[in-house]
Design a protein around this motif. Structure first.
Motif: not given
Ligand SMILES: [Zn+2]
Length: 386
Positions: A281-283, A285-287, A324-328, A350-352
């Protein structure tokens, strides 16, 4: 003037360093960029069916299943809920809380420090895996489970030595020491290990072949989904690719299959502790690609549905879902429940730093209501495991 120029050069360098950091060590060739035409819009043709479970009456916790959506803030949940026509398996959770994710030296955390707070109840420095801000190794929920004679497992869709799974098992000051972390996982005594990153197990500079070592210790080894589903025995090592697993549209239901095989192998009189991560999910949102993110979220939510159905039958299993955190910096700006469509905006690669949700089901779920630190969430689970 000179100072301004130096400042600008410095800024450019730190922006470059940050961009590097975001994709640290990932094999980007895995990530096809052409499946969905637009990055900030998505429509789902066919929604998937969700389960409906009742909260058990028992007050006794025998098993703990801890599910982590990497980068899964409330916006990611809302986007996925809209795209599935207003239904998610997450809707079954009778209790929700909010967790603050900042770490000791950064307001916006990473998976290393964020996961360490969740695994150990210890807020630590950005980039630290399973160790406190002074560098001392943490005693994690998984270690506590092992100490109590419970069985343990981790199942993820990234490389198994990546930050979140490693946070539960071992300590490292740097997520790039991947071969070292893989060796620590192999020596950890964890009963069920399932994910990617095979190259750190059998193509090692130190000459060790960790897969052969694990087989000698009685682990069943599998490298594909069909063999995973048919596997038997009490301990399993599953490594399905050299680095992170393929995107879900290519890899299929391996996360769900890992979760259910883990439960089948770990379920025993003394109970088990299982950590499952929806890693990618993180990957996406990074993109800044909402379609890929949504498909990874659906994969995670379908796994949650399977876990809940089993937990309802068992009656003594605490199920926690968090991030662990939100992203994007994802924002849901428009969409339709009827058409199952969304239009979003990403404000960062990045993360937010927004609070993330905590969902609780099973005995003592009510103790997870409220607003608290990510480290406190881990402390609550530890107290309930006694
Ligand atoms: Zn990330």
């Amino acid at each position: 003037m000179k100072r301004t120029l130096l400042f600008l050069i410095g800024l450019t360098f730190s922006a470059f360093a940050f961009a590097q950091q975001v994709d640290q060590g990932r094999d980007l060739s895995k990530y096809a960029d052409d499946k969905f035409s637009e990055d900030d819009k998505y429509t789902v043709a066919e929604p998937y069916a969700t389960v409906s479970v009742k909260q058990p009456k028992s007050k006794k916790i025998k098993n703990v299943i801890f599910l982590i959506g990497d980068g899964m803030g409330l916006e990611q949940v809302s986007v996925a809920w809209t795209l599935n026509g207003g239904h998610l398996n997450l809707d079954n959770f009778p209790v929700a809380g909010l967790s603050r994710t900042y770490c000791t030296d950064e307001l916006v955390t990473d998976s290393c420090a964020g996961g360490t707070a969740l695994s150990s109840g210890v807020k630590t420095k950005y980039g630290y895996i399973g160790q406190d801000a002074d560098g001392n190794p943490c005693f994690t929920l998984l270690h506590r489970a092992q100490q109590k004679g419970m069985k343990t497992g981790v199942a993820v869709t990234c490389r198994i030595n990546d930050a979140t799974p490693a946070d539960f098992i071992c300590a490292s000051p740097d997520r790039h020491l991947e071969a070292e972390v893989a060796a620590k996982l192999a020596d950890s005594g964890v009963d069920f290990i399932s994910g990617g990153g095979r190259q750190f197990w059998d193509e090692r500079e130190d000459g060790r072949n960790l897969i052969e070592e694990m087989k000698a210790k009685g682990y069943t080894f599998v490298d594909n989904d069909a063999d995973l589903r048919n596997a038997s025995g009490e301990r399993l090592l599953g490594l399905y690719g050299p680095l992170d697993l393929d995107p879900v549209l290519d890899r299929g239901s391996i996360l769900e299959d890992s979760a259910m095989k883990a439960i089948e192998m770990l379920d025993n009189k003394k109970g088990f502790f299982l950590m499952i991560e929806g890693s990618q999910i993180d990957d996406w949102c990074h993109r800044n690609k909402v379609g890929y993110m949504a498909e990874e979220f659906f994969d995670f939510d379908k796994t949650i549905g399977k876990v809940l159905e089993w937990a309802e039958k068992d009656g003594h299993t605490l199920v926690i879902v968090t991030a662990d955190h939100a992203t994007g910096g994802l924002t849901l700006i428009d969409g339709s429940l009827e058409d199952r469509s969304v239009s979003v905006h990403f404000s960062t690669k990045g993360h937010n730093g927004i609070m993330v949700p905590v969902f609780a089901y099973g005995p003592h779920a009510e103790e997870f209501v409220g607003v608290y630190e990510n480290s406190e969430l881990s402390d609550k689970i530890r107290r309930l495991m006694k």
